[in-house]
Design a protein around this motif. Structure first.
Motif, short mmCIF file in Angstrom:
data_model
loop_
_atom_site.label_atom_id
_atom_site.label_comp_id
_atom_site.label_asym_id
_atom_site.label_seq_id
_atom_site.Cartn_x
_atom_site.Cartn_y
_atom_site.Cartn_z
N GLN A 14 0.96 -0.83 -0.23
CA GLN A 14 0.02 0.19 -0.29
C GLN A 14 0.81 1.29 0.18
O GLN A 14 1.70 1.80 0.95
N THR A 16 1.10 4.95 0.15
CA THR A 16 -0.07 6.82 0.42
C THR A 16 -0.21 7.39 -0.71
O THR A 16 1.35 7.97 -1.11
N LEU A 34 -10.19 4.63 -3.39
CA LEU A 34 -8.87 4.34 -2.78
C LEU A 34 -9.25 4.00 -1.38
O LEU A 34 -8.34 2.64 -1.01
N TYR A 39 -5.95 2.16 0.54
CA TYR A 39 -4.83 2.78 0.19
C TYR A 39 -4.97 3.73 1.29
O TYR A 39 -6.08 3.82 2.06
N ASP A 123 -5.17 1.14 -9.71
CA ASP A 123 -4.75 0.18 -8.78
C ASP A 123 -3.95 -0.41 -9.36
O ASP A 123 -3.13 -0.24 -8.36
N LEU A 126 -1.03 2.13 -9.11
CA LEU A 126 -0.39 2.14 -7.71
C LEU A 126 0.08 1.04 -6.62
O LEU A 126 1.18 0.41 -6.25
#
Length: 140
Positions: A14, A16, A34, A39, A123, A126
Motif C-alpha cells: 500500500q 500512501t 482508494l 490505500y 489500482d 498504484l
C-alpha cells in the motif's frame, strides 16, 4: 471515471497517495474508492496545498495522483515539477480529460492516465512496487 474498484490491495504493497483535484466531488469519490481498496489517502484541493504537504512531510507520500487542469496558478504539471525538486524520485501520475497531445510537455518521470479512467487501471498503476524510471531497461 468508471467505478467500482476491483480487488483489495495487500497491506505490504500500500502506497500512501496524495490525491489532488479541485473538483470536490471527484476528490471525494476517488478518495473513498482508494480507501475502500486499502490505500492511505491524503487529499489536497489544489497544487499549492499539495506542495505544502510534500514540503512539510515528504516522506509520508509515496505517490501523487493529480489532475492536470486546476485553477489557482499551479497545474498538475507545475506541481509535478515542484514536487520533483522536493523529492526527485517521487512517483507522480497525472490525469486529464484532454489528450496528452494538447497538454504541455509532461515531466520525464510522470505517468499519464487519461480520463475517463477505470479505477482498476489506477489500482494497477498504484500496485507497482517501483517507479518505472527506477526499473532497469529490458535487455536486448
Amino acid at each position: 471515471m468508471h467505478f467500482p474498484l476491483s480487488g483489495v490491495v495487500e497491506a505490504a504493497a500500500q502506497p500512501t497517495v496524495l490525491l489532488v483535484d479541485d473538483d470536490e466531488n471527484i476528490l471525494d469519490v476517488v478518495q473513498d474508492s482508494l480507501r475502500d481498496a486499502g490505500y492511505a489517502v491524503i487529499t489536497a484541493a489544489n497544487g499549492a496545498q499539495a506542495l505544502q504537504i510534500l514540503t512539510e512531510d515528504a516522506g509520508r507520500v509515496d505517490v501523487v495522483f493529480s489532475d492536470v487542469s486546476m485553477p489557482g496558478g499551479m497545474s498538475g504539471i507545475d506541481l509535478a515539477k515542484h514536487a520533483y525538486e522536493v523529492r526527485p524520485a517521487l512517483w507522480v501520475i497525472l490525469t486529464s480529460g484532454y489528450s496528452p497531445n494538447w497538454l504541455p510537455e509532461l515531466p520525464l518521470n510522470c505517468e499519464f492516465l487519461p480520463k475517463p479512467y477505470e479505477m482498476s487501471d489506477l489500482d494497477r498503476r498504484l500496485r507497482r512496487k517501483r517507479h518505472p524510471v527506477d526499473q532497469a531497461a529490458p535487455s536486448p
